[in-house]
Write a protein that holds these residues in place. Structure first.
Motif, PDB file in Angstrom:
ATOM      1  N   ARG A 183       8.950  -7.545  10.535  1.00  0.00           N
ATOM      2  CA  ARG A 183       7.788  -7.645  11.272  1.00  0.00           C
ATOM      3  C   ARG A 183       8.079  -6.664  12.619  1.00  0.00           C
ATOM      4  N   THR A 184       9.083  -6.808  13.181  1.00  0.00           N
ATOM      5  CA  THR A 184       9.391  -6.130  14.322  1.00  0.00           C
ATOM      6  C   THR A 184       9.433  -4.490  13.999  1.00  0.00           C
ATOM      7  N   ILE A 185      10.139  -4.099  12.614  1.00  0.00           N
ATOM      8  CA  ILE A 185      10.075  -2.904  12.414  1.00  0.00           C
ATOM      9  C   ILE A 185       8.641  -2.207  12.336  1.00  0.00           C
ATOM     10  N   MET A 186       7.567  -3.120  11.775  1.00  0.00           N
ATOM     11  CA  MET A 186       6.342  -2.427  11.097  1.00  0.00           C
ATOM     12  C   MET A 186       5.290  -3.103  12.534  1.00  0.00           C
ATOM     13  N   GLU A 187       5.734  -3.099  13.389  1.00  0.00           N
ATOM     14  CA  GLU A 187       4.992  -3.842  14.522  1.00  0.00           C
ATOM     15  C   GLU A 187       3.708  -2.573  14.886  1.00  0.00           C
ATOM     16  N   GLY A 188       2.558  -2.918  14.900  1.00  0.00           N
ATOM     17  CA  GLY A 188       1.502  -1.652  15.282  1.00  0.00           C
ATOM     18  C   GLY A 188       0.961  -1.148  14.020  1.00  0.00           C
ATOM     19  N   SER A 189       1.539  -1.291  12.844  1.00  0.00           N
ATOM     20  CA  SER A 189       1.245  -0.694  11.640  1.00  0.00           C
ATOM     21  C   SER A 189      -0.065  -1.187  11.069  1.00  0.00           C
ATOM     22  N   THR A 190      -0.721  -0.507  10.268  1.00  0.00           N
ATOM     23  CA  THR A 190      -2.033  -0.879   9.619  1.00  0.00           C
ATOM     24  C   THR A 190      -1.668  -1.639   8.542  1.00  0.00           C
ATOM     25  N   MET A 191      -2.611  -2.454   8.115  1.00  0.00           N
ATOM     26  CA  MET A 191      -2.452  -3.317   6.828  1.00  0.00           C
ATOM     27  C   MET A 191      -1.981  -2.555   5.639  1.00  0.00           C
ATOM     28  N   ASP A 192      -2.710  -1.605   5.367  1.00  0.00           N
ATOM     29  CA  ASP A 192      -2.585  -0.543   4.136  1.00  0.00           C
ATOM     30  C   ASP A 192      -1.004   0.084   4.361  1.00  0.00           C
ATOM     31  N   LEU A 193      -0.393   0.391   5.351  1.00  0.00           N
ATOM     32  CA  LEU A 193       0.898   0.899   5.556  1.00  0.00           C
ATOM     33  C   LEU A 193       1.621  -0.335   5.254  1.00  0.00           C
ATOM     34  N   ARG A 194       1.584  -1.472   5.931  1.00  0.00           N
ATOM     35  CA  ARG A 194       2.261  -2.728   5.752  1.00  0.00           C
ATOM     36  C   ARG A 194       2.406  -2.883   4.245  1.00  0.00           C
ATOM     37  N   TRP A 195       1.493  -2.866   3.434  1.00  0.00           N
ATOM     38  CA  TRP A 195       1.285  -3.005   2.130  1.00  0.00           C
ATOM     39  C   TRP A 195       2.222  -1.921   1.236  1.00  0.00           C
ATOM     40  N   ARG A 196       1.772  -0.744   1.497  1.00  0.00           N
ATOM     41  CA  ARG A 196       2.688   0.032   0.862  1.00  0.00           C
ATOM     42  C   ARG A 196       4.117   0.069   1.160  1.00  0.00           C
ATOM     43  N   ALA A 197       4.550  -0.219   2.412  1.00  0.00           N
ATOM     44  CA  ALA A 197       6.085  -0.348   2.584  1.00  0.00           C
ATOM     45  C   ALA A 197       6.728  -1.488   1.802  1.00  0.00           C
ATOM     46  N   TYR A 198       5.791  -2.644   1.802  1.00  0.00           N
ATOM     47  CA  TYR A 198       6.492  -3.602   1.079  1.00  0.00           C
ATOM     48  C   TYR A 198       6.369  -3.708  -0.552  1.00  0.00           C
ATOM     49  N   ALA A 199       5.401  -2.876  -0.702  1.00  0.00           N
ATOM     50  CA  ALA A 199       5.281  -2.356  -2.371  1.00  0.00           C
ATOM     51  C   ALA A 199       6.301  -1.400  -2.590  1.00  0.00           C
ATOM     52  N   ALA A 200       6.842  -0.750  -1.624  1.00  0.00           N
ATOM     53  CA  ALA A 200       7.761   0.241  -2.215  1.00  0.00           C
ATOM     54  C   ALA A 200       9.201  -0.394  -2.247  1.00  0.00           C
ATOM     55  N   LYS A 201       9.261  -1.310  -1.332  1.00  0.00           N
ATOM     56  CA  LYS A 201      10.414  -2.131  -1.398  1.00  0.00           C
ATOM     57  C   LYS A 201      10.651  -3.181  -2.736  1.00  0.00           C
ATOM     58  N   LEU A 202       9.354  -3.520  -3.085  1.00  0.00           N
ATOM     59  CA  LEU A 202       9.325  -4.294  -4.228  1.00  0.00           C
ATOM     60  C   LEU A 202       9.826  -3.454  -5.609  1.00  0.00           C
ATOM     61  N   PHE A 203       9.288  -2.273  -5.466  1.00  0.00           N
ATOM     62  CA  PHE A 203       9.559  -1.456  -6.685  1.00  0.00           C
ATOM     63  C   PHE A 203      11.005  -0.973  -6.732  1.00  0.00           C
ATOM     64  N   LEU A 204      11.723  -0.895  -5.670  1.00  0.00           N
ATOM     65  CA  LEU A 204      12.979  -0.529  -5.781  1.00  0.00           C
ATOM     66  C   LEU A 204      13.841  -1.786  -5.843  1.00  0.00           C
ATOM     67  N   ASP A 205      13.323  -3.102  -5.629  1.00  0.00           N
ATOM     68  CA  ASP A 205      14.043  -4.053  -5.856  1.00  0.00           C
ATOM     69  C   ASP A 205      14.045  -4.422  -7.476  1.00  0.00           C
ATOM     70  N   HIS A 206      12.861  -3.871  -8.127  1.00  0.00           N
ATOM     71  CA  HIS A 206      12.790  -4.204  -9.448  1.00  0.00           C
ATOM     72  C   HIS A 206      12.858  -2.973 -10.479  1.00  0.00           C
ATOM     73  N   GLN A 207      13.869  -1.905 -10.041  1.00  0.00           N
ATOM     74  CA  GLN A 207      14.175  -0.876 -10.649  1.00  0.00           C
ATOM     75  C   GLN A 207      14.472  -1.113 -12.114  1.00  0.00           C
TER      76      GLN A 207
END
Length: 315
Positions: A183-207
């Motif tokens: 939440r702190t790192i992504m402060e001020g980010s758009t919803m789309d950017l937040r989704w993409r960042a979290y989606a990228a993390k999920l992809f890496l977590d499930h490689q």
């Protein structure tokens, strides 16, 4: 058959009726209608792993029994499959789409299975070890799933029960801390950017899951890489469990005030239920998040905040 998801608070409301503490009003009417719909095979209300853990956590045996009994009646001992099993099948179909192949269509309600143990990866017959899968199948053949659930929940070892919940609470606290940090790192980010960042993390977590399913569908990691970064984004969109988590997590991050462990548990339940159920009845906060993300439209699921909204639906 219609699949209904009820969050834990709604189960508690129905348990009050079952225990004779609520004797009139819309909750009584809904209680009677749901029981009738389950008896006639029109409806089932499967449990999630979170339901089982939350109910097990109730220390008072009488209170736990009231919740367990109504859950057993309306679920008939059926649950939503474990997260890993759902992810692997969803990933298989998403990979077929990514490579332009024809996706395989699983049977209707394939995520709803008998035996409370199948809510957990270790005993889910799709992903368990051969020995544990055999144990799960044997139990479901020999003991009615509804009776399995009641017996286990009322007779489990108390020390082991408390230890399991302590471990689950620790895991939830750690996940909560990671979301708070983001939440702190992504402060001020758009919803789309937040989704993409979290989606990228999920992809890496499930490689590991992705690599395994690439092999299953006859493609390689190198072929996946050649599709480019946007293909990864589309892949996560096509994996319902991951997409729902990313959509909800992105919106949780912009909420004001501190998050709670219950937020994490609700998010896990929604990741399970939204792609798999026909209707969810849950607290207003997460229903609002799901509607903001238009998850009801994407997954063709009705969203309600009150049990009273079920009146007449399953007659």
């Amino acid at each position: 058959m219609h699949v209904l998801f009820l969050d834990q608070n709604k189960w508690i409301d129905l348990a009050r009726v079952h225990a004779g503490k609520t004797t009139s009003g819309p909750h009584l009417i809904v209680y009677q209608e749901l029981l009738a719909a389950v008896r006639t095979g029109k409806l089932i209300a499967p449990l999630t792993a979170s339901h089982i853990l939350e109910t097990s956590k109730r220390n008072d045996p009488e209170s736990r029994a009231n919740v367990v009994e109504i859950q057993a009646l309306l679920s008939k001992g059926f649950v939503f499959r474990s997260r890993k099993a759902r992810l692997l099948i969803e990933m298989r179909n998403a990979l077929h789409i990514a490579f332009g192949d024809e996706p395989e269509q699983p049977p209707a309600n394939w995520t709803v299975v008998p035996g409370f143990m199948q809510a957990f990866e270790m005993f889910d017959t799709l992903v368990a070890s051969p020995e544990d899968a055999a144990t799960s199948r044997f139990m479901n053949q020999q003991v009615d799933p509804q009776k399995q659930y009641v017996d286990y929940m009322m007779n489990q070892d108390d020390g082991r029960r408390r230890a399991a919940h302590s471990a689950f609470a620790k895991e939830s606290d750690q996940l909560l801390s990671r979301i708070e940090a983001r939440r702190t790192i992504m402060e001020g980010s758009t919803m789309d950017l937040r989704w993409r960042a979290y989606a990228a993390k999920l992809f890496l977590d499930h490689q590991g899951f992705v690599a395994h399913m690439l092999d299953v569908v006859g493609h390689t990691v190198d072929e996946m890489k050649k599709l480019g970064g946007e293909a990864i984004v589309k892949f996560v969109r096509e994996v319902p469990t991951l997409n729902v988590e990313a959509e909800l997590a992105a919106r949780l991050e912009v909420k004001t005030g501190p998050l709670k462990v219950n937020d994490i548990q609700d998010m896990h339940s929604f990741c399970t239920a939204i792609p798999c159920a026909g209707r969810l009845v849950a607290e207003r906060g997460f229903i609002s998040l799901a509607r903001q993300a238009k998850l009801d439209n994407r997954y063709d699921v009705a969203l309600s905040t009150e049990l009273a909204e079920l009146q007449g639906i399953y007659l």
